[in-house]
Design a protein around this motif. Sequence first.
Motif, PDB file in Angstrom:
ATOM      1  N   PRO A  73       0.817  -1.234   0.000  1.00 26.02           N
ATOM      2  CA  PRO A  73       0.000   0.000   0.000  1.00 26.02           C
ATOM      3  C   PRO A  73       0.846   1.278   0.000  1.00 26.02           C
ATOM      4  O   PRO A  73       0.500   2.252  -0.690  1.00 26.02           O
ATOM      5  CB  PRO A  73      -0.824  -0.134   1.280  1.00 26.02           C
ATOM      6  CG  PRO A  73      -0.938  -1.607   1.498  1.00 26.02           C
ATOM      7  CD  PRO A  73       0.359  -2.167   1.043  1.00 26.02           C
TER       8      PRO A  73
ATOM      9  N   VAL B  47      -4.498   8.248   1.017  1.00 22.79           N
ATOM     10  CA  VAL B  47      -5.338   7.168   1.536  1.00 22.79           C
ATOM     11  C   VAL B  47      -6.815   7.462   1.277  1.00 22.79           C
ATOM     12  O   VAL B  47      -7.581   6.589   0.837  1.00 22.79           O
ATOM     13  CB  VAL B  47      -5.065   6.966   3.041  1.00 22.79           C
ATOM     14  CG1 VAL B  47      -6.083   6.001   3.646  1.00 22.79           C
ATOM     15  CG2 VAL B  47      -3.652   6.443   3.267  1.00 22.79           C
TER      16      VAL B  47
ATOM     17  N   GLY C  79     -11.659   1.749  -3.249  1.00 24.22           N
ATOM     18  CA  GLY C  79     -11.900   0.987  -2.043  1.00 24.22           C
ATOM     19  C   GLY C  79     -10.600   0.384  -1.509  1.00 24.22           C
ATOM     20  O   GLY C  79      -9.504   0.704  -1.976  1.00 24.22           O
ATOM     21  N   PRO C  80     -10.710  -0.524  -0.550  1.00 19.31           N
ATOM     22  CA  PRO C  80      -9.493  -1.127   0.035  1.00 19.31           C
ATOM     23  C   PRO C  80      -8.633  -1.879  -0.972  1.00 19.31           C
ATOM     24  O   PRO C  80      -7.411  -1.936  -0.821  1.00 19.31           O
ATOM     25  CB  PRO C  80     -10.054  -2.076   1.105  1.00 19.31           C
ATOM     26  CG  PRO C  80     -11.400  -1.528   1.433  1.00 19.31           C
ATOM     27  CD  PRO C  80     -11.933  -0.951   0.160  1.00 19.31           C
ATOM     28  N   LEU C  81      -9.250  -2.450  -2.019  1.00 26.60           N
ATOM     29  CA  LEU C  81      -8.460  -3.181  -3.010  1.00 26.60           C
ATOM     30  C   LEU C  81      -7.549  -2.265  -3.811  1.00 26.60           C
ATOM     31  O   LEU C  81      -6.588  -2.732  -4.442  1.00 26.60           O
ATOM     32  CB  LEU C  81      -9.386  -3.950  -3.959  1.00 26.60           C
ATOM     33  CG  LEU C  81     -10.157  -5.127  -3.348  1.00 26.60           C
ATOM     34  CD1 LEU C  81     -11.050  -5.776  -4.393  1.00 26.60           C
ATOM     35  CD2 LEU C  81      -9.193  -6.151  -2.754  1.00 26.60           C
TER      36      LEU C  81
ATOM     37  N   PHE D 104      -5.400  -0.323  -2.677  1.00 27.49           N
ATOM     38  CA  PHE D 104      -4.064  -0.315  -2.097  1.00 27.49           C
ATOM     39  C   PHE D 104      -3.207  -1.471  -2.602  1.00 27.49           C
ATOM     40  O   PHE D 104      -2.002  -1.495  -2.349  1.00 27.49           O
ATOM     41  CB  PHE D 104      -4.166  -0.397  -0.566  1.00 27.49           C
ATOM     42  CG  PHE D 104      -4.731   0.830   0.068  1.00 27.49           C
ATOM     43  CD1 PHE D 104      -3.975   1.987   0.165  1.00 27.49           C
ATOM     44  CD2 PHE D 104      -6.027   0.836   0.553  1.00 27.49           C
ATOM     45  CE1 PHE D 104      -4.490   3.125   0.751  1.00 27.49           C
ATOM     46  CE2 PHE D 104      -6.562   1.966   1.147  1.00 27.49           C
ATOM     47  CZ  PHE D 104      -5.794   3.123   1.244  1.00 27.49           C
ATOM     48  N   TYR D 105      -3.822  -2.440  -3.281  1.00 32.60           N
ATOM     49  CA  TYR D 105      -3.077  -3.590  -3.785  1.00 32.60           C
ATOM     50  C   TYR D 105      -3.108  -3.659  -5.308  1.00 32.60           C
ATOM     51  O   TYR D 105      -2.996  -4.735  -5.884  1.00 32.60           O
ATOM     52  CB  TYR D 105      -3.623  -4.869  -3.176  1.00 32.60           C
ATOM     53  CG  TYR D 105      -3.255  -4.996  -1.715  1.00 32.60           C
ATOM     54  CD1 TYR D 105      -2.043  -5.556  -1.332  1.00 32.60           C
ATOM     55  CD2 TYR D 105      -4.101  -4.508  -0.724  1.00 32.60           C
ATOM     56  CE1 TYR D 105      -1.680  -5.643  -0.004  1.00 32.60           C
ATOM     57  CE2 TYR D 105      -3.745  -4.585   0.617  1.00 32.60           C
ATOM     58  CZ  TYR D 105      -2.542  -5.152   0.962  1.00 32.60           C
ATOM     59  OH  TYR D 105      -2.181  -5.221   2.282  1.00 32.60           O
TER      60      TYR D 105
ATOM     61  N   LEU E  71      -9.248   5.189  -1.231  1.00 35.00           N
ATOM     62  CA  LEU E  71     -10.469   4.589  -0.691  1.00 35.00           C
ATOM     63  C   LEU E  71     -11.697   5.094  -1.431  1.00 35.00           C
ATOM     64  O   LEU E  71     -12.648   4.328  -1.670  1.00 35.00           O
ATOM     65  CB  LEU E  71     -10.583   4.888   0.801  1.00 35.00           C
ATOM     66  CG  LEU E  71      -9.607   4.145   1.728  1.00 35.00           C
ATOM     67  CD1 LEU E  71      -9.757   4.651   3.152  1.00 35.00           C
ATOM     68  CD2 LEU E  71      -9.839   2.643   1.654  1.00 35.00           C
TER      69      LEU E  71
END
Length: 364
Positions: A202, A228, A236-238, A240-241, A232
């Motif tokens: 991340p 961040v 969304g959280p994905l 960060f990858y 988001l």
Amino acid sequence: MPSVMQSRRELMLEAAPVQRLEGGVAALDEIGNEAGQELELEQDQLAERNGQELETLEQQLETETDWDNDLDKPNEFLRFFLRMGFGAVMHPYEYAKVLMQLGYEPLPAVASTSWLGRSTLFLPSVHQYIRYIRHTDGFAGLYRGLGPRILSSASSALLSESLVHLVGWRQLEKPAHPLREYVSNTPRDGIIIATGLAISHPFYVISVRQMAQFVGREVVYSTIRGSVREILAQDGPLGFYAGFLPRLISDLGVLFCTSTLSAICNRVFMLKSDQREYNSALLQFGAIMLLYPLQVVGACMACSGSGVAAGAPPFMPIYCQWIDCLTDLIARGDHYRGAFIFRRTLPKMQAQRIYDPYGVSRMI
């Protein structure tokens, strides 16, 4: 009667020397036994004293050896801070390399001759790239994206072994059988690499997007907190990858190739310890170069569709999957961009594709 008494007296006179001799022999035996016991006691005491002295010498040798080892091996915290400091000092080179991986070439290629005397187009070297960044953003601009990059390296270094320590998976030492050592240590090292990459990726995404803002002059990803919130909000959280899988495959592939080929070479050629180190370094370099295109894909996927100009046409197509990105880069001949940062030749395929709608900003 007198004759009997006289004979007895004569017998007693004859037996007296024998009794005295027997008594002397018994006394000598007692003295010898006492001397033997004292000698055995002295020998036992001497042996005990020698054993204690030997143990003391061994402890002193072990202490000196540990002290020498401590002197030979730098402190872990010192090594960590030196590594972070070196990474901070060399960040402008990493900054320029990331922009090269993203395909941004603000300076034109120039014609020159190669090592073989052929006329070739050369892209600007990393030093020319750094001078251009400094001319545009000043000296402080050379350190764009340094904060999340330091966090990425620090989190990977500090927490990569947390999972194997949690499950109690220890590394086998050298006295173990080579095959057993390979079978046990290679999966363990793979878990360490995967754990460190999962924790640090991340921050890598944030760092790449901050550096990519140089292309379109955006300010969305200026701070870590703002980055961040933006990631988001968009993915969304994905988010960060983004680009995590190609980087994971690359690192695990390098580990597998290096460990396997090193084990085979050590088994077949019976290399010495210093030869094994040089051999492992060469094999690792070859594996990194072989799988380098996946690193380029990871950087592109971390930026593609992120809202910055560097991740959208005309600088870069918006990729749905990392396989599409890898296929496109290979088709364009761009899968090794940024691998060589000093003497950079423009691929012939790129020189021939002037009318490509996604020319990756090759300003020739």
